[in-house]
Design a protein around this motif. Structure first.
Motif, PDB file in Angstrom:
ATOM      1  N   GLU A  17     -46.675  29.230 -40.061  1.00  0.00           N
ATOM      2  CA  GLU A  17     -46.108  27.935 -40.122  1.00  0.00           C
ATOM      3  C   GLU A  17     -44.952  27.542 -41.208  1.00  0.00           C
ATOM      4  N   ALA A  18     -45.530  28.454 -42.483  1.00  0.00           N
ATOM      5  CA  ALA A  18     -44.818  28.245 -43.819  1.00  0.00           C
ATOM      6  C   ALA A  18     -43.268  28.756 -43.459  1.00  0.00           C
ATOM      7  N   SER A  19     -42.471  28.084 -44.288  1.00  0.00           N
ATOM      8  CA  SER A  19     -41.006  28.383 -44.085  1.00  0.00           C
ATOM      9  C   SER A  19     -40.810  29.570 -44.983  1.00  0.00           C
ATOM     10  N   PRO A  20     -40.144  30.591 -44.881  1.00  0.00           N
ATOM     11  CA  PRO A  20     -39.484  31.762 -45.601  1.00  0.00           C
ATOM     12  C   PRO A  20     -39.083  31.350 -46.957  1.00  0.00           C
ATOM     13  N   SER A  21     -39.716  31.873 -48.214  1.00  0.00           N
ATOM     14  CA  SER A  21     -39.549  31.295 -49.657  1.00  0.00           C
ATOM     15  C   SER A  21     -38.073  31.538 -49.949  1.00  0.00           C
ATOM     16  N   HIS A  22     -37.383  32.483 -49.607  1.00  0.00           N
ATOM     17  CA  HIS A  22     -36.157  32.659 -50.373  1.00  0.00           C
ATOM     18  C   HIS A  22     -34.881  32.182 -49.347  1.00  0.00           C
ATOM     19  N   PHE A  23     -34.797  32.289 -48.138  1.00  0.00           N
ATOM     20  CA  PHE A  23     -33.551  31.988 -47.449  1.00  0.00           C
ATOM     21  C   PHE A  23     -33.667  31.708 -45.930  1.00  0.00           C
ATOM     22  N   LEU A  24     -32.892  30.739 -45.617  1.00  0.00           N
ATOM     23  CA  LEU A  24     -32.772  30.305 -44.323  1.00  0.00           C
ATOM     24  C   LEU A  24     -31.566  30.072 -43.804  1.00  0.00           C
ATOM     25  N   ILE A  25     -31.314  30.593 -42.788  1.00  0.00           N
ATOM     26  CA  ILE A  25     -29.903  30.232 -41.992  1.00  0.00           C
ATOM     27  C   ILE A  25     -29.846  29.958 -40.750  1.00  0.00           C
ATOM     28  N   LYS A  26     -29.141  28.743 -40.269  1.00  0.00           N
ATOM     29  CA  LYS A  26     -29.199  27.914 -39.137  1.00  0.00           C
ATOM     30  C   LYS A  26     -27.690  28.302 -38.404  1.00  0.00           C
ATOM     31  N   ILE A  27     -27.695  28.956 -37.252  1.00  0.00           N
ATOM     32  CA  ILE A  27     -26.530  29.241 -36.647  1.00  0.00           C
ATOM     33  C   ILE A  27     -26.481  28.497 -35.467  1.00  0.00           C
ATOM     34  N   GLU A  28     -25.528  27.672 -35.414  1.00  0.00           N
ATOM     35  CA  GLU A  28     -24.879  26.805 -34.277  1.00  0.00           C
ATOM     36  C   GLU A  28     -24.124  27.610 -33.256  1.00  0.00           C
ATOM     37  N   SER A  29     -24.070  27.272 -32.098  1.00  0.00           N
ATOM     38  CA  SER A  29     -23.295  28.009 -30.999  1.00  0.00           C
ATOM     39  C   SER A  29     -23.590  29.501 -31.340  1.00  0.00           C
ATOM     40  N   LEU A  33     -20.496  33.781 -31.258  1.00  0.00           N
ATOM     41  CA  LEU A  33     -20.295  34.919 -32.330  1.00  0.00           C
ATOM     42  C   LEU A  33     -19.856  36.200 -31.741  1.00  0.00           C
ATOM     43  N   GLU A  34     -20.578  36.423 -30.415  1.00  0.00           N
ATOM     44  CA  GLU A  34     -20.190  37.600 -29.604  1.00  0.00           C
ATOM     45  C   GLU A  34     -18.738  37.166 -28.854  1.00  0.00           C
ATOM     46  N   LYS A  35     -18.639  36.138 -28.274  1.00  0.00           N
ATOM     47  CA  LYS A  35     -17.425  35.667 -27.554  1.00  0.00           C
ATOM     48  C   LYS A  35     -16.305  35.680 -28.370  1.00  0.00           C
ATOM     49  N   CYS A  36     -16.416  35.320 -29.759  1.00  0.00           N
ATOM     50  CA  CYS A  36     -15.356  35.269 -30.937  1.00  0.00           C
ATOM     51  C   CYS A  36     -15.076  36.699 -31.344  1.00  0.00           C
ATOM     52  N   GLY A  37     -15.920  37.763 -30.826  1.00  0.00           N
ATOM     53  CA  GLY A  37     -15.584  39.138 -31.430  1.00  0.00           C
ATOM     54  C   GLY A  37     -16.044  39.378 -32.728  1.00  0.00           C
ATOM     55  N   ILE A  38     -17.150  38.507 -33.343  1.00  0.00           N
ATOM     56  CA  ILE A  38     -17.725  38.545 -34.354  1.00  0.00           C
ATOM     57  C   ILE A  38     -18.954  39.672 -34.477  1.00  0.00           C
ATOM     58  N   TRP A  53     -28.668  38.830 -52.977  1.00  0.00           N
ATOM     59  CA  TRP A  53     -29.017  39.335 -51.292  1.00  0.00           C
ATOM     60  C   TRP A  53     -28.189  38.730 -50.543  1.00  0.00           C
ATOM     61  N   ARG A  54     -28.181  39.157 -49.318  1.00  0.00           N
ATOM     62  CA  ARG A  54     -27.624  38.413 -48.225  1.00  0.00           C
ATOM     63  C   ARG A  54     -28.087  39.033 -47.010  1.00  0.00           C
ATOM     64  N   LEU A  55     -28.187  38.223 -45.885  1.00  0.00           N
ATOM     65  CA  LEU A  55     -28.467  38.848 -44.596  1.00  0.00           C
ATOM     66  C   LEU A  55     -27.387  39.062 -44.127  1.00  0.00           C
ATOM     67  N   ILE A  56     -27.481  40.164 -43.092  1.00  0.00           N
ATOM     68  CA  ILE A  56     -26.349  40.727 -42.174  1.00  0.00           C
ATOM     69  C   ILE A  56     -27.007  40.457 -40.641  1.00  0.00           C
ATOM     70  N   ILE A  57     -26.245  39.607 -39.963  1.00  0.00           N
ATOM     71  CA  ILE A  57     -26.826  39.619 -38.723  1.00  0.00           C
ATOM     72  C   ILE A  57     -25.611  40.283 -37.634  1.00  0.00           C
ATOM     73  N   TYR A  58     -26.268  41.058 -36.675  1.00  0.00           N
ATOM     74  CA  TYR A  58     -25.402  41.737 -35.832  1.00  0.00           C
ATOM     75  C   TYR A  58     -25.979  41.055 -34.467  1.00  0.00           C
ATOM     76  N   PRO A  59     -25.140  40.375 -33.681  1.00  0.00           N
ATOM     77  CA  PRO A  59     -25.454  39.536 -32.677  1.00  0.00           C
ATOM     78  C   PRO A  59     -25.375  40.461 -31.321  1.00  0.00           C
ATOM     79  N   LEU A 142     -34.055  30.240 -29.395  1.00  0.00           N
ATOM     80  CA  LEU A 142     -32.425  29.635 -29.026  1.00  0.00           C
ATOM     81  C   LEU A 142     -32.597  28.491 -28.326  1.00  0.00           C
ATOM     82  N   VAL A 143     -32.309  27.279 -28.896  1.00  0.00           N
ATOM     83  CA  VAL A 143     -32.554  26.063 -28.290  1.00  0.00           C
ATOM     84  C   VAL A 143     -31.115  25.392 -28.478  1.00  0.00           C
ATOM     85  N   ASP A 144     -30.491  24.927 -27.442  1.00  0.00           N
ATOM     86  CA  ASP A 144     -29.343  24.164 -27.518  1.00  0.00           C
ATOM     87  C   ASP A 144     -28.257  25.258 -28.214  1.00  0.00           C
ATOM     88  N   ASP A 145     -28.332  26.331 -27.962  1.00  0.00           N
ATOM     89  CA  ASP A 145     -27.590  27.536 -28.591  1.00  0.00           C
ATOM     90  C   ASP A 145     -27.399  27.606 -30.033  1.00  0.00           C
TER      91      ASP A 145
END
Length: 301
Positions: A17-29, A33-38, A53-59, A142-145
């Motif tokens: 239940e506890a949130s991650p300590s160091h980073f959170l990213i919310k992605i809308e739509s 990502l894939e449709k835009c060629g990202i 640091w940074r996260l790298i997300i490959y959809p 994934l809720v409401d994209d």
């Protein structure tokens, strides 16, 4: 973490239940990502353990082996490595999270330990979660994209105590002899000059009137290791009989440690009355002859 089969398998995995300590990213739509060629999205920089640091997300998967297009890949990468020394090395334990918006908890990857350095500054999960599971709204990821990823990064500080044990194969022991003149006039303690044996520095310490519980009755003799390292040595100390071959010899094998016991020997090496009796031959012309043999067997540092 690799989730490869039916959606119900995700619900049986451990969550928190506890949130991650160091980073959170919310992605809308997320679907755009894939449709835009990202092919990959690099998040903003966050700090953890005095590094960036940074996260790298490959959809559509990172396609490391050309087989990951059915998965979302998530990696952790060091940011701004140009400010670090060329030979930098950072060991971390990190976990990637995915928020379940229905059950209000987080699905974590297994915490893994990886070494980040100039040649490899990015690590992660090629098969973090299958797209079949992620894209099914009933699973809650994934809720409401919209979806939420997170990260925890714990740097392992390099504070471990290290030790090296060097073993020696000794066939011929080191030998040294000493002549102690004016023996009857010695007061307190006599110390030899330093000498080298097995690449270590040593001294002989002799108490003509005894030391500790042996004071007033025995001559005490010790071998002292000058080094701060731990040294295991086999040693023999001999008071030579100058009128016969009946020498008095004692030996032992011990670890000499600069932090604990740097001296080993005998409180009761010989009775004062015995060494001072001219008939015994241990003191002639007020001189005593000592022989020492040392074989260094091991060195720890």
């Amino acid at each position: 973490m690799s989730v490869t089969s039916a959606a119900d398998e995700v619900t049986t995995m451990e969550t928190r239940e506890a949130s991650p300590s160091h980073f959170l990213i919310k992605i809308e739509s997320f679907s755009l990502l894939e449709k835009c060629g990202i092919e990959k999205y690099e998040t903003k920089v966050f700090a953890a353990g005095e590094y960036k640091w940074r996260l790298i997300i490959y959809p559509d998967g990172d396609n490391t082996f050309g087989k990951d297009r059915d998965y979302v890949s998530v990696h952790l990468a060091m940011a701004d490595t140009s400010s670090l020394p060329a030979n930098f090395e950072v060991n971390v334990v990190f976990t990637i999270f995915l928020f379940n918006q229905i059950s209000d908890n987080y699905l974590p990857s297994l915490g893994i330990t990886r070494r980040f350095h100039a040649m490899k500054s990015e690590w992660g999960f090629s098969k973090f979660i299958s797209k079949e599971i992620l894209l099914d709204p009933s699973n809650g990821y994934l809720v409401d994209d919209k979806c939420v990823f997170g990260a925890e990064v714990f740097v392992i500080k390099r504070e471990a105590v290290t030790e090296t044990l060097h073993l020696k194969n000794v066939d011929i022991p080191y030998k040294h002899d000493f002549k102690i003149s004016n023996f009857s006039k010695l007061l307190g303690v006599w110390e030899s000059e330093k000498f080298s044996a097995g690449d270590q520095e040593w001294k002989i310490i002799l108490y003509p009137k005894g030391n500790g519980k042996a004071t007033g009755r025995y001559v005490s003799i010790f071998l002292h290791c000058v080094e701060s390292k731990s040294v295991k040595a086999c040693h023999t100390i001999c008071i030579k009989n100058q009128i016969s071959d009946e020498n008095l010899k004692k030996n032992g094998t011990q670890w000499f440690s600069g932090s604990t016991s740097s001296s080993w020997g005998w409180l009761s090496f010989i009775e004062i009355a015995t060494i001072n009796d001219p008939k015994n031959g241990f003191i002639v012309d007020d001189s005593c002859l000592l022989d020492v043999e040392i074989s260094v067997l091991a060195i720890s540092y």
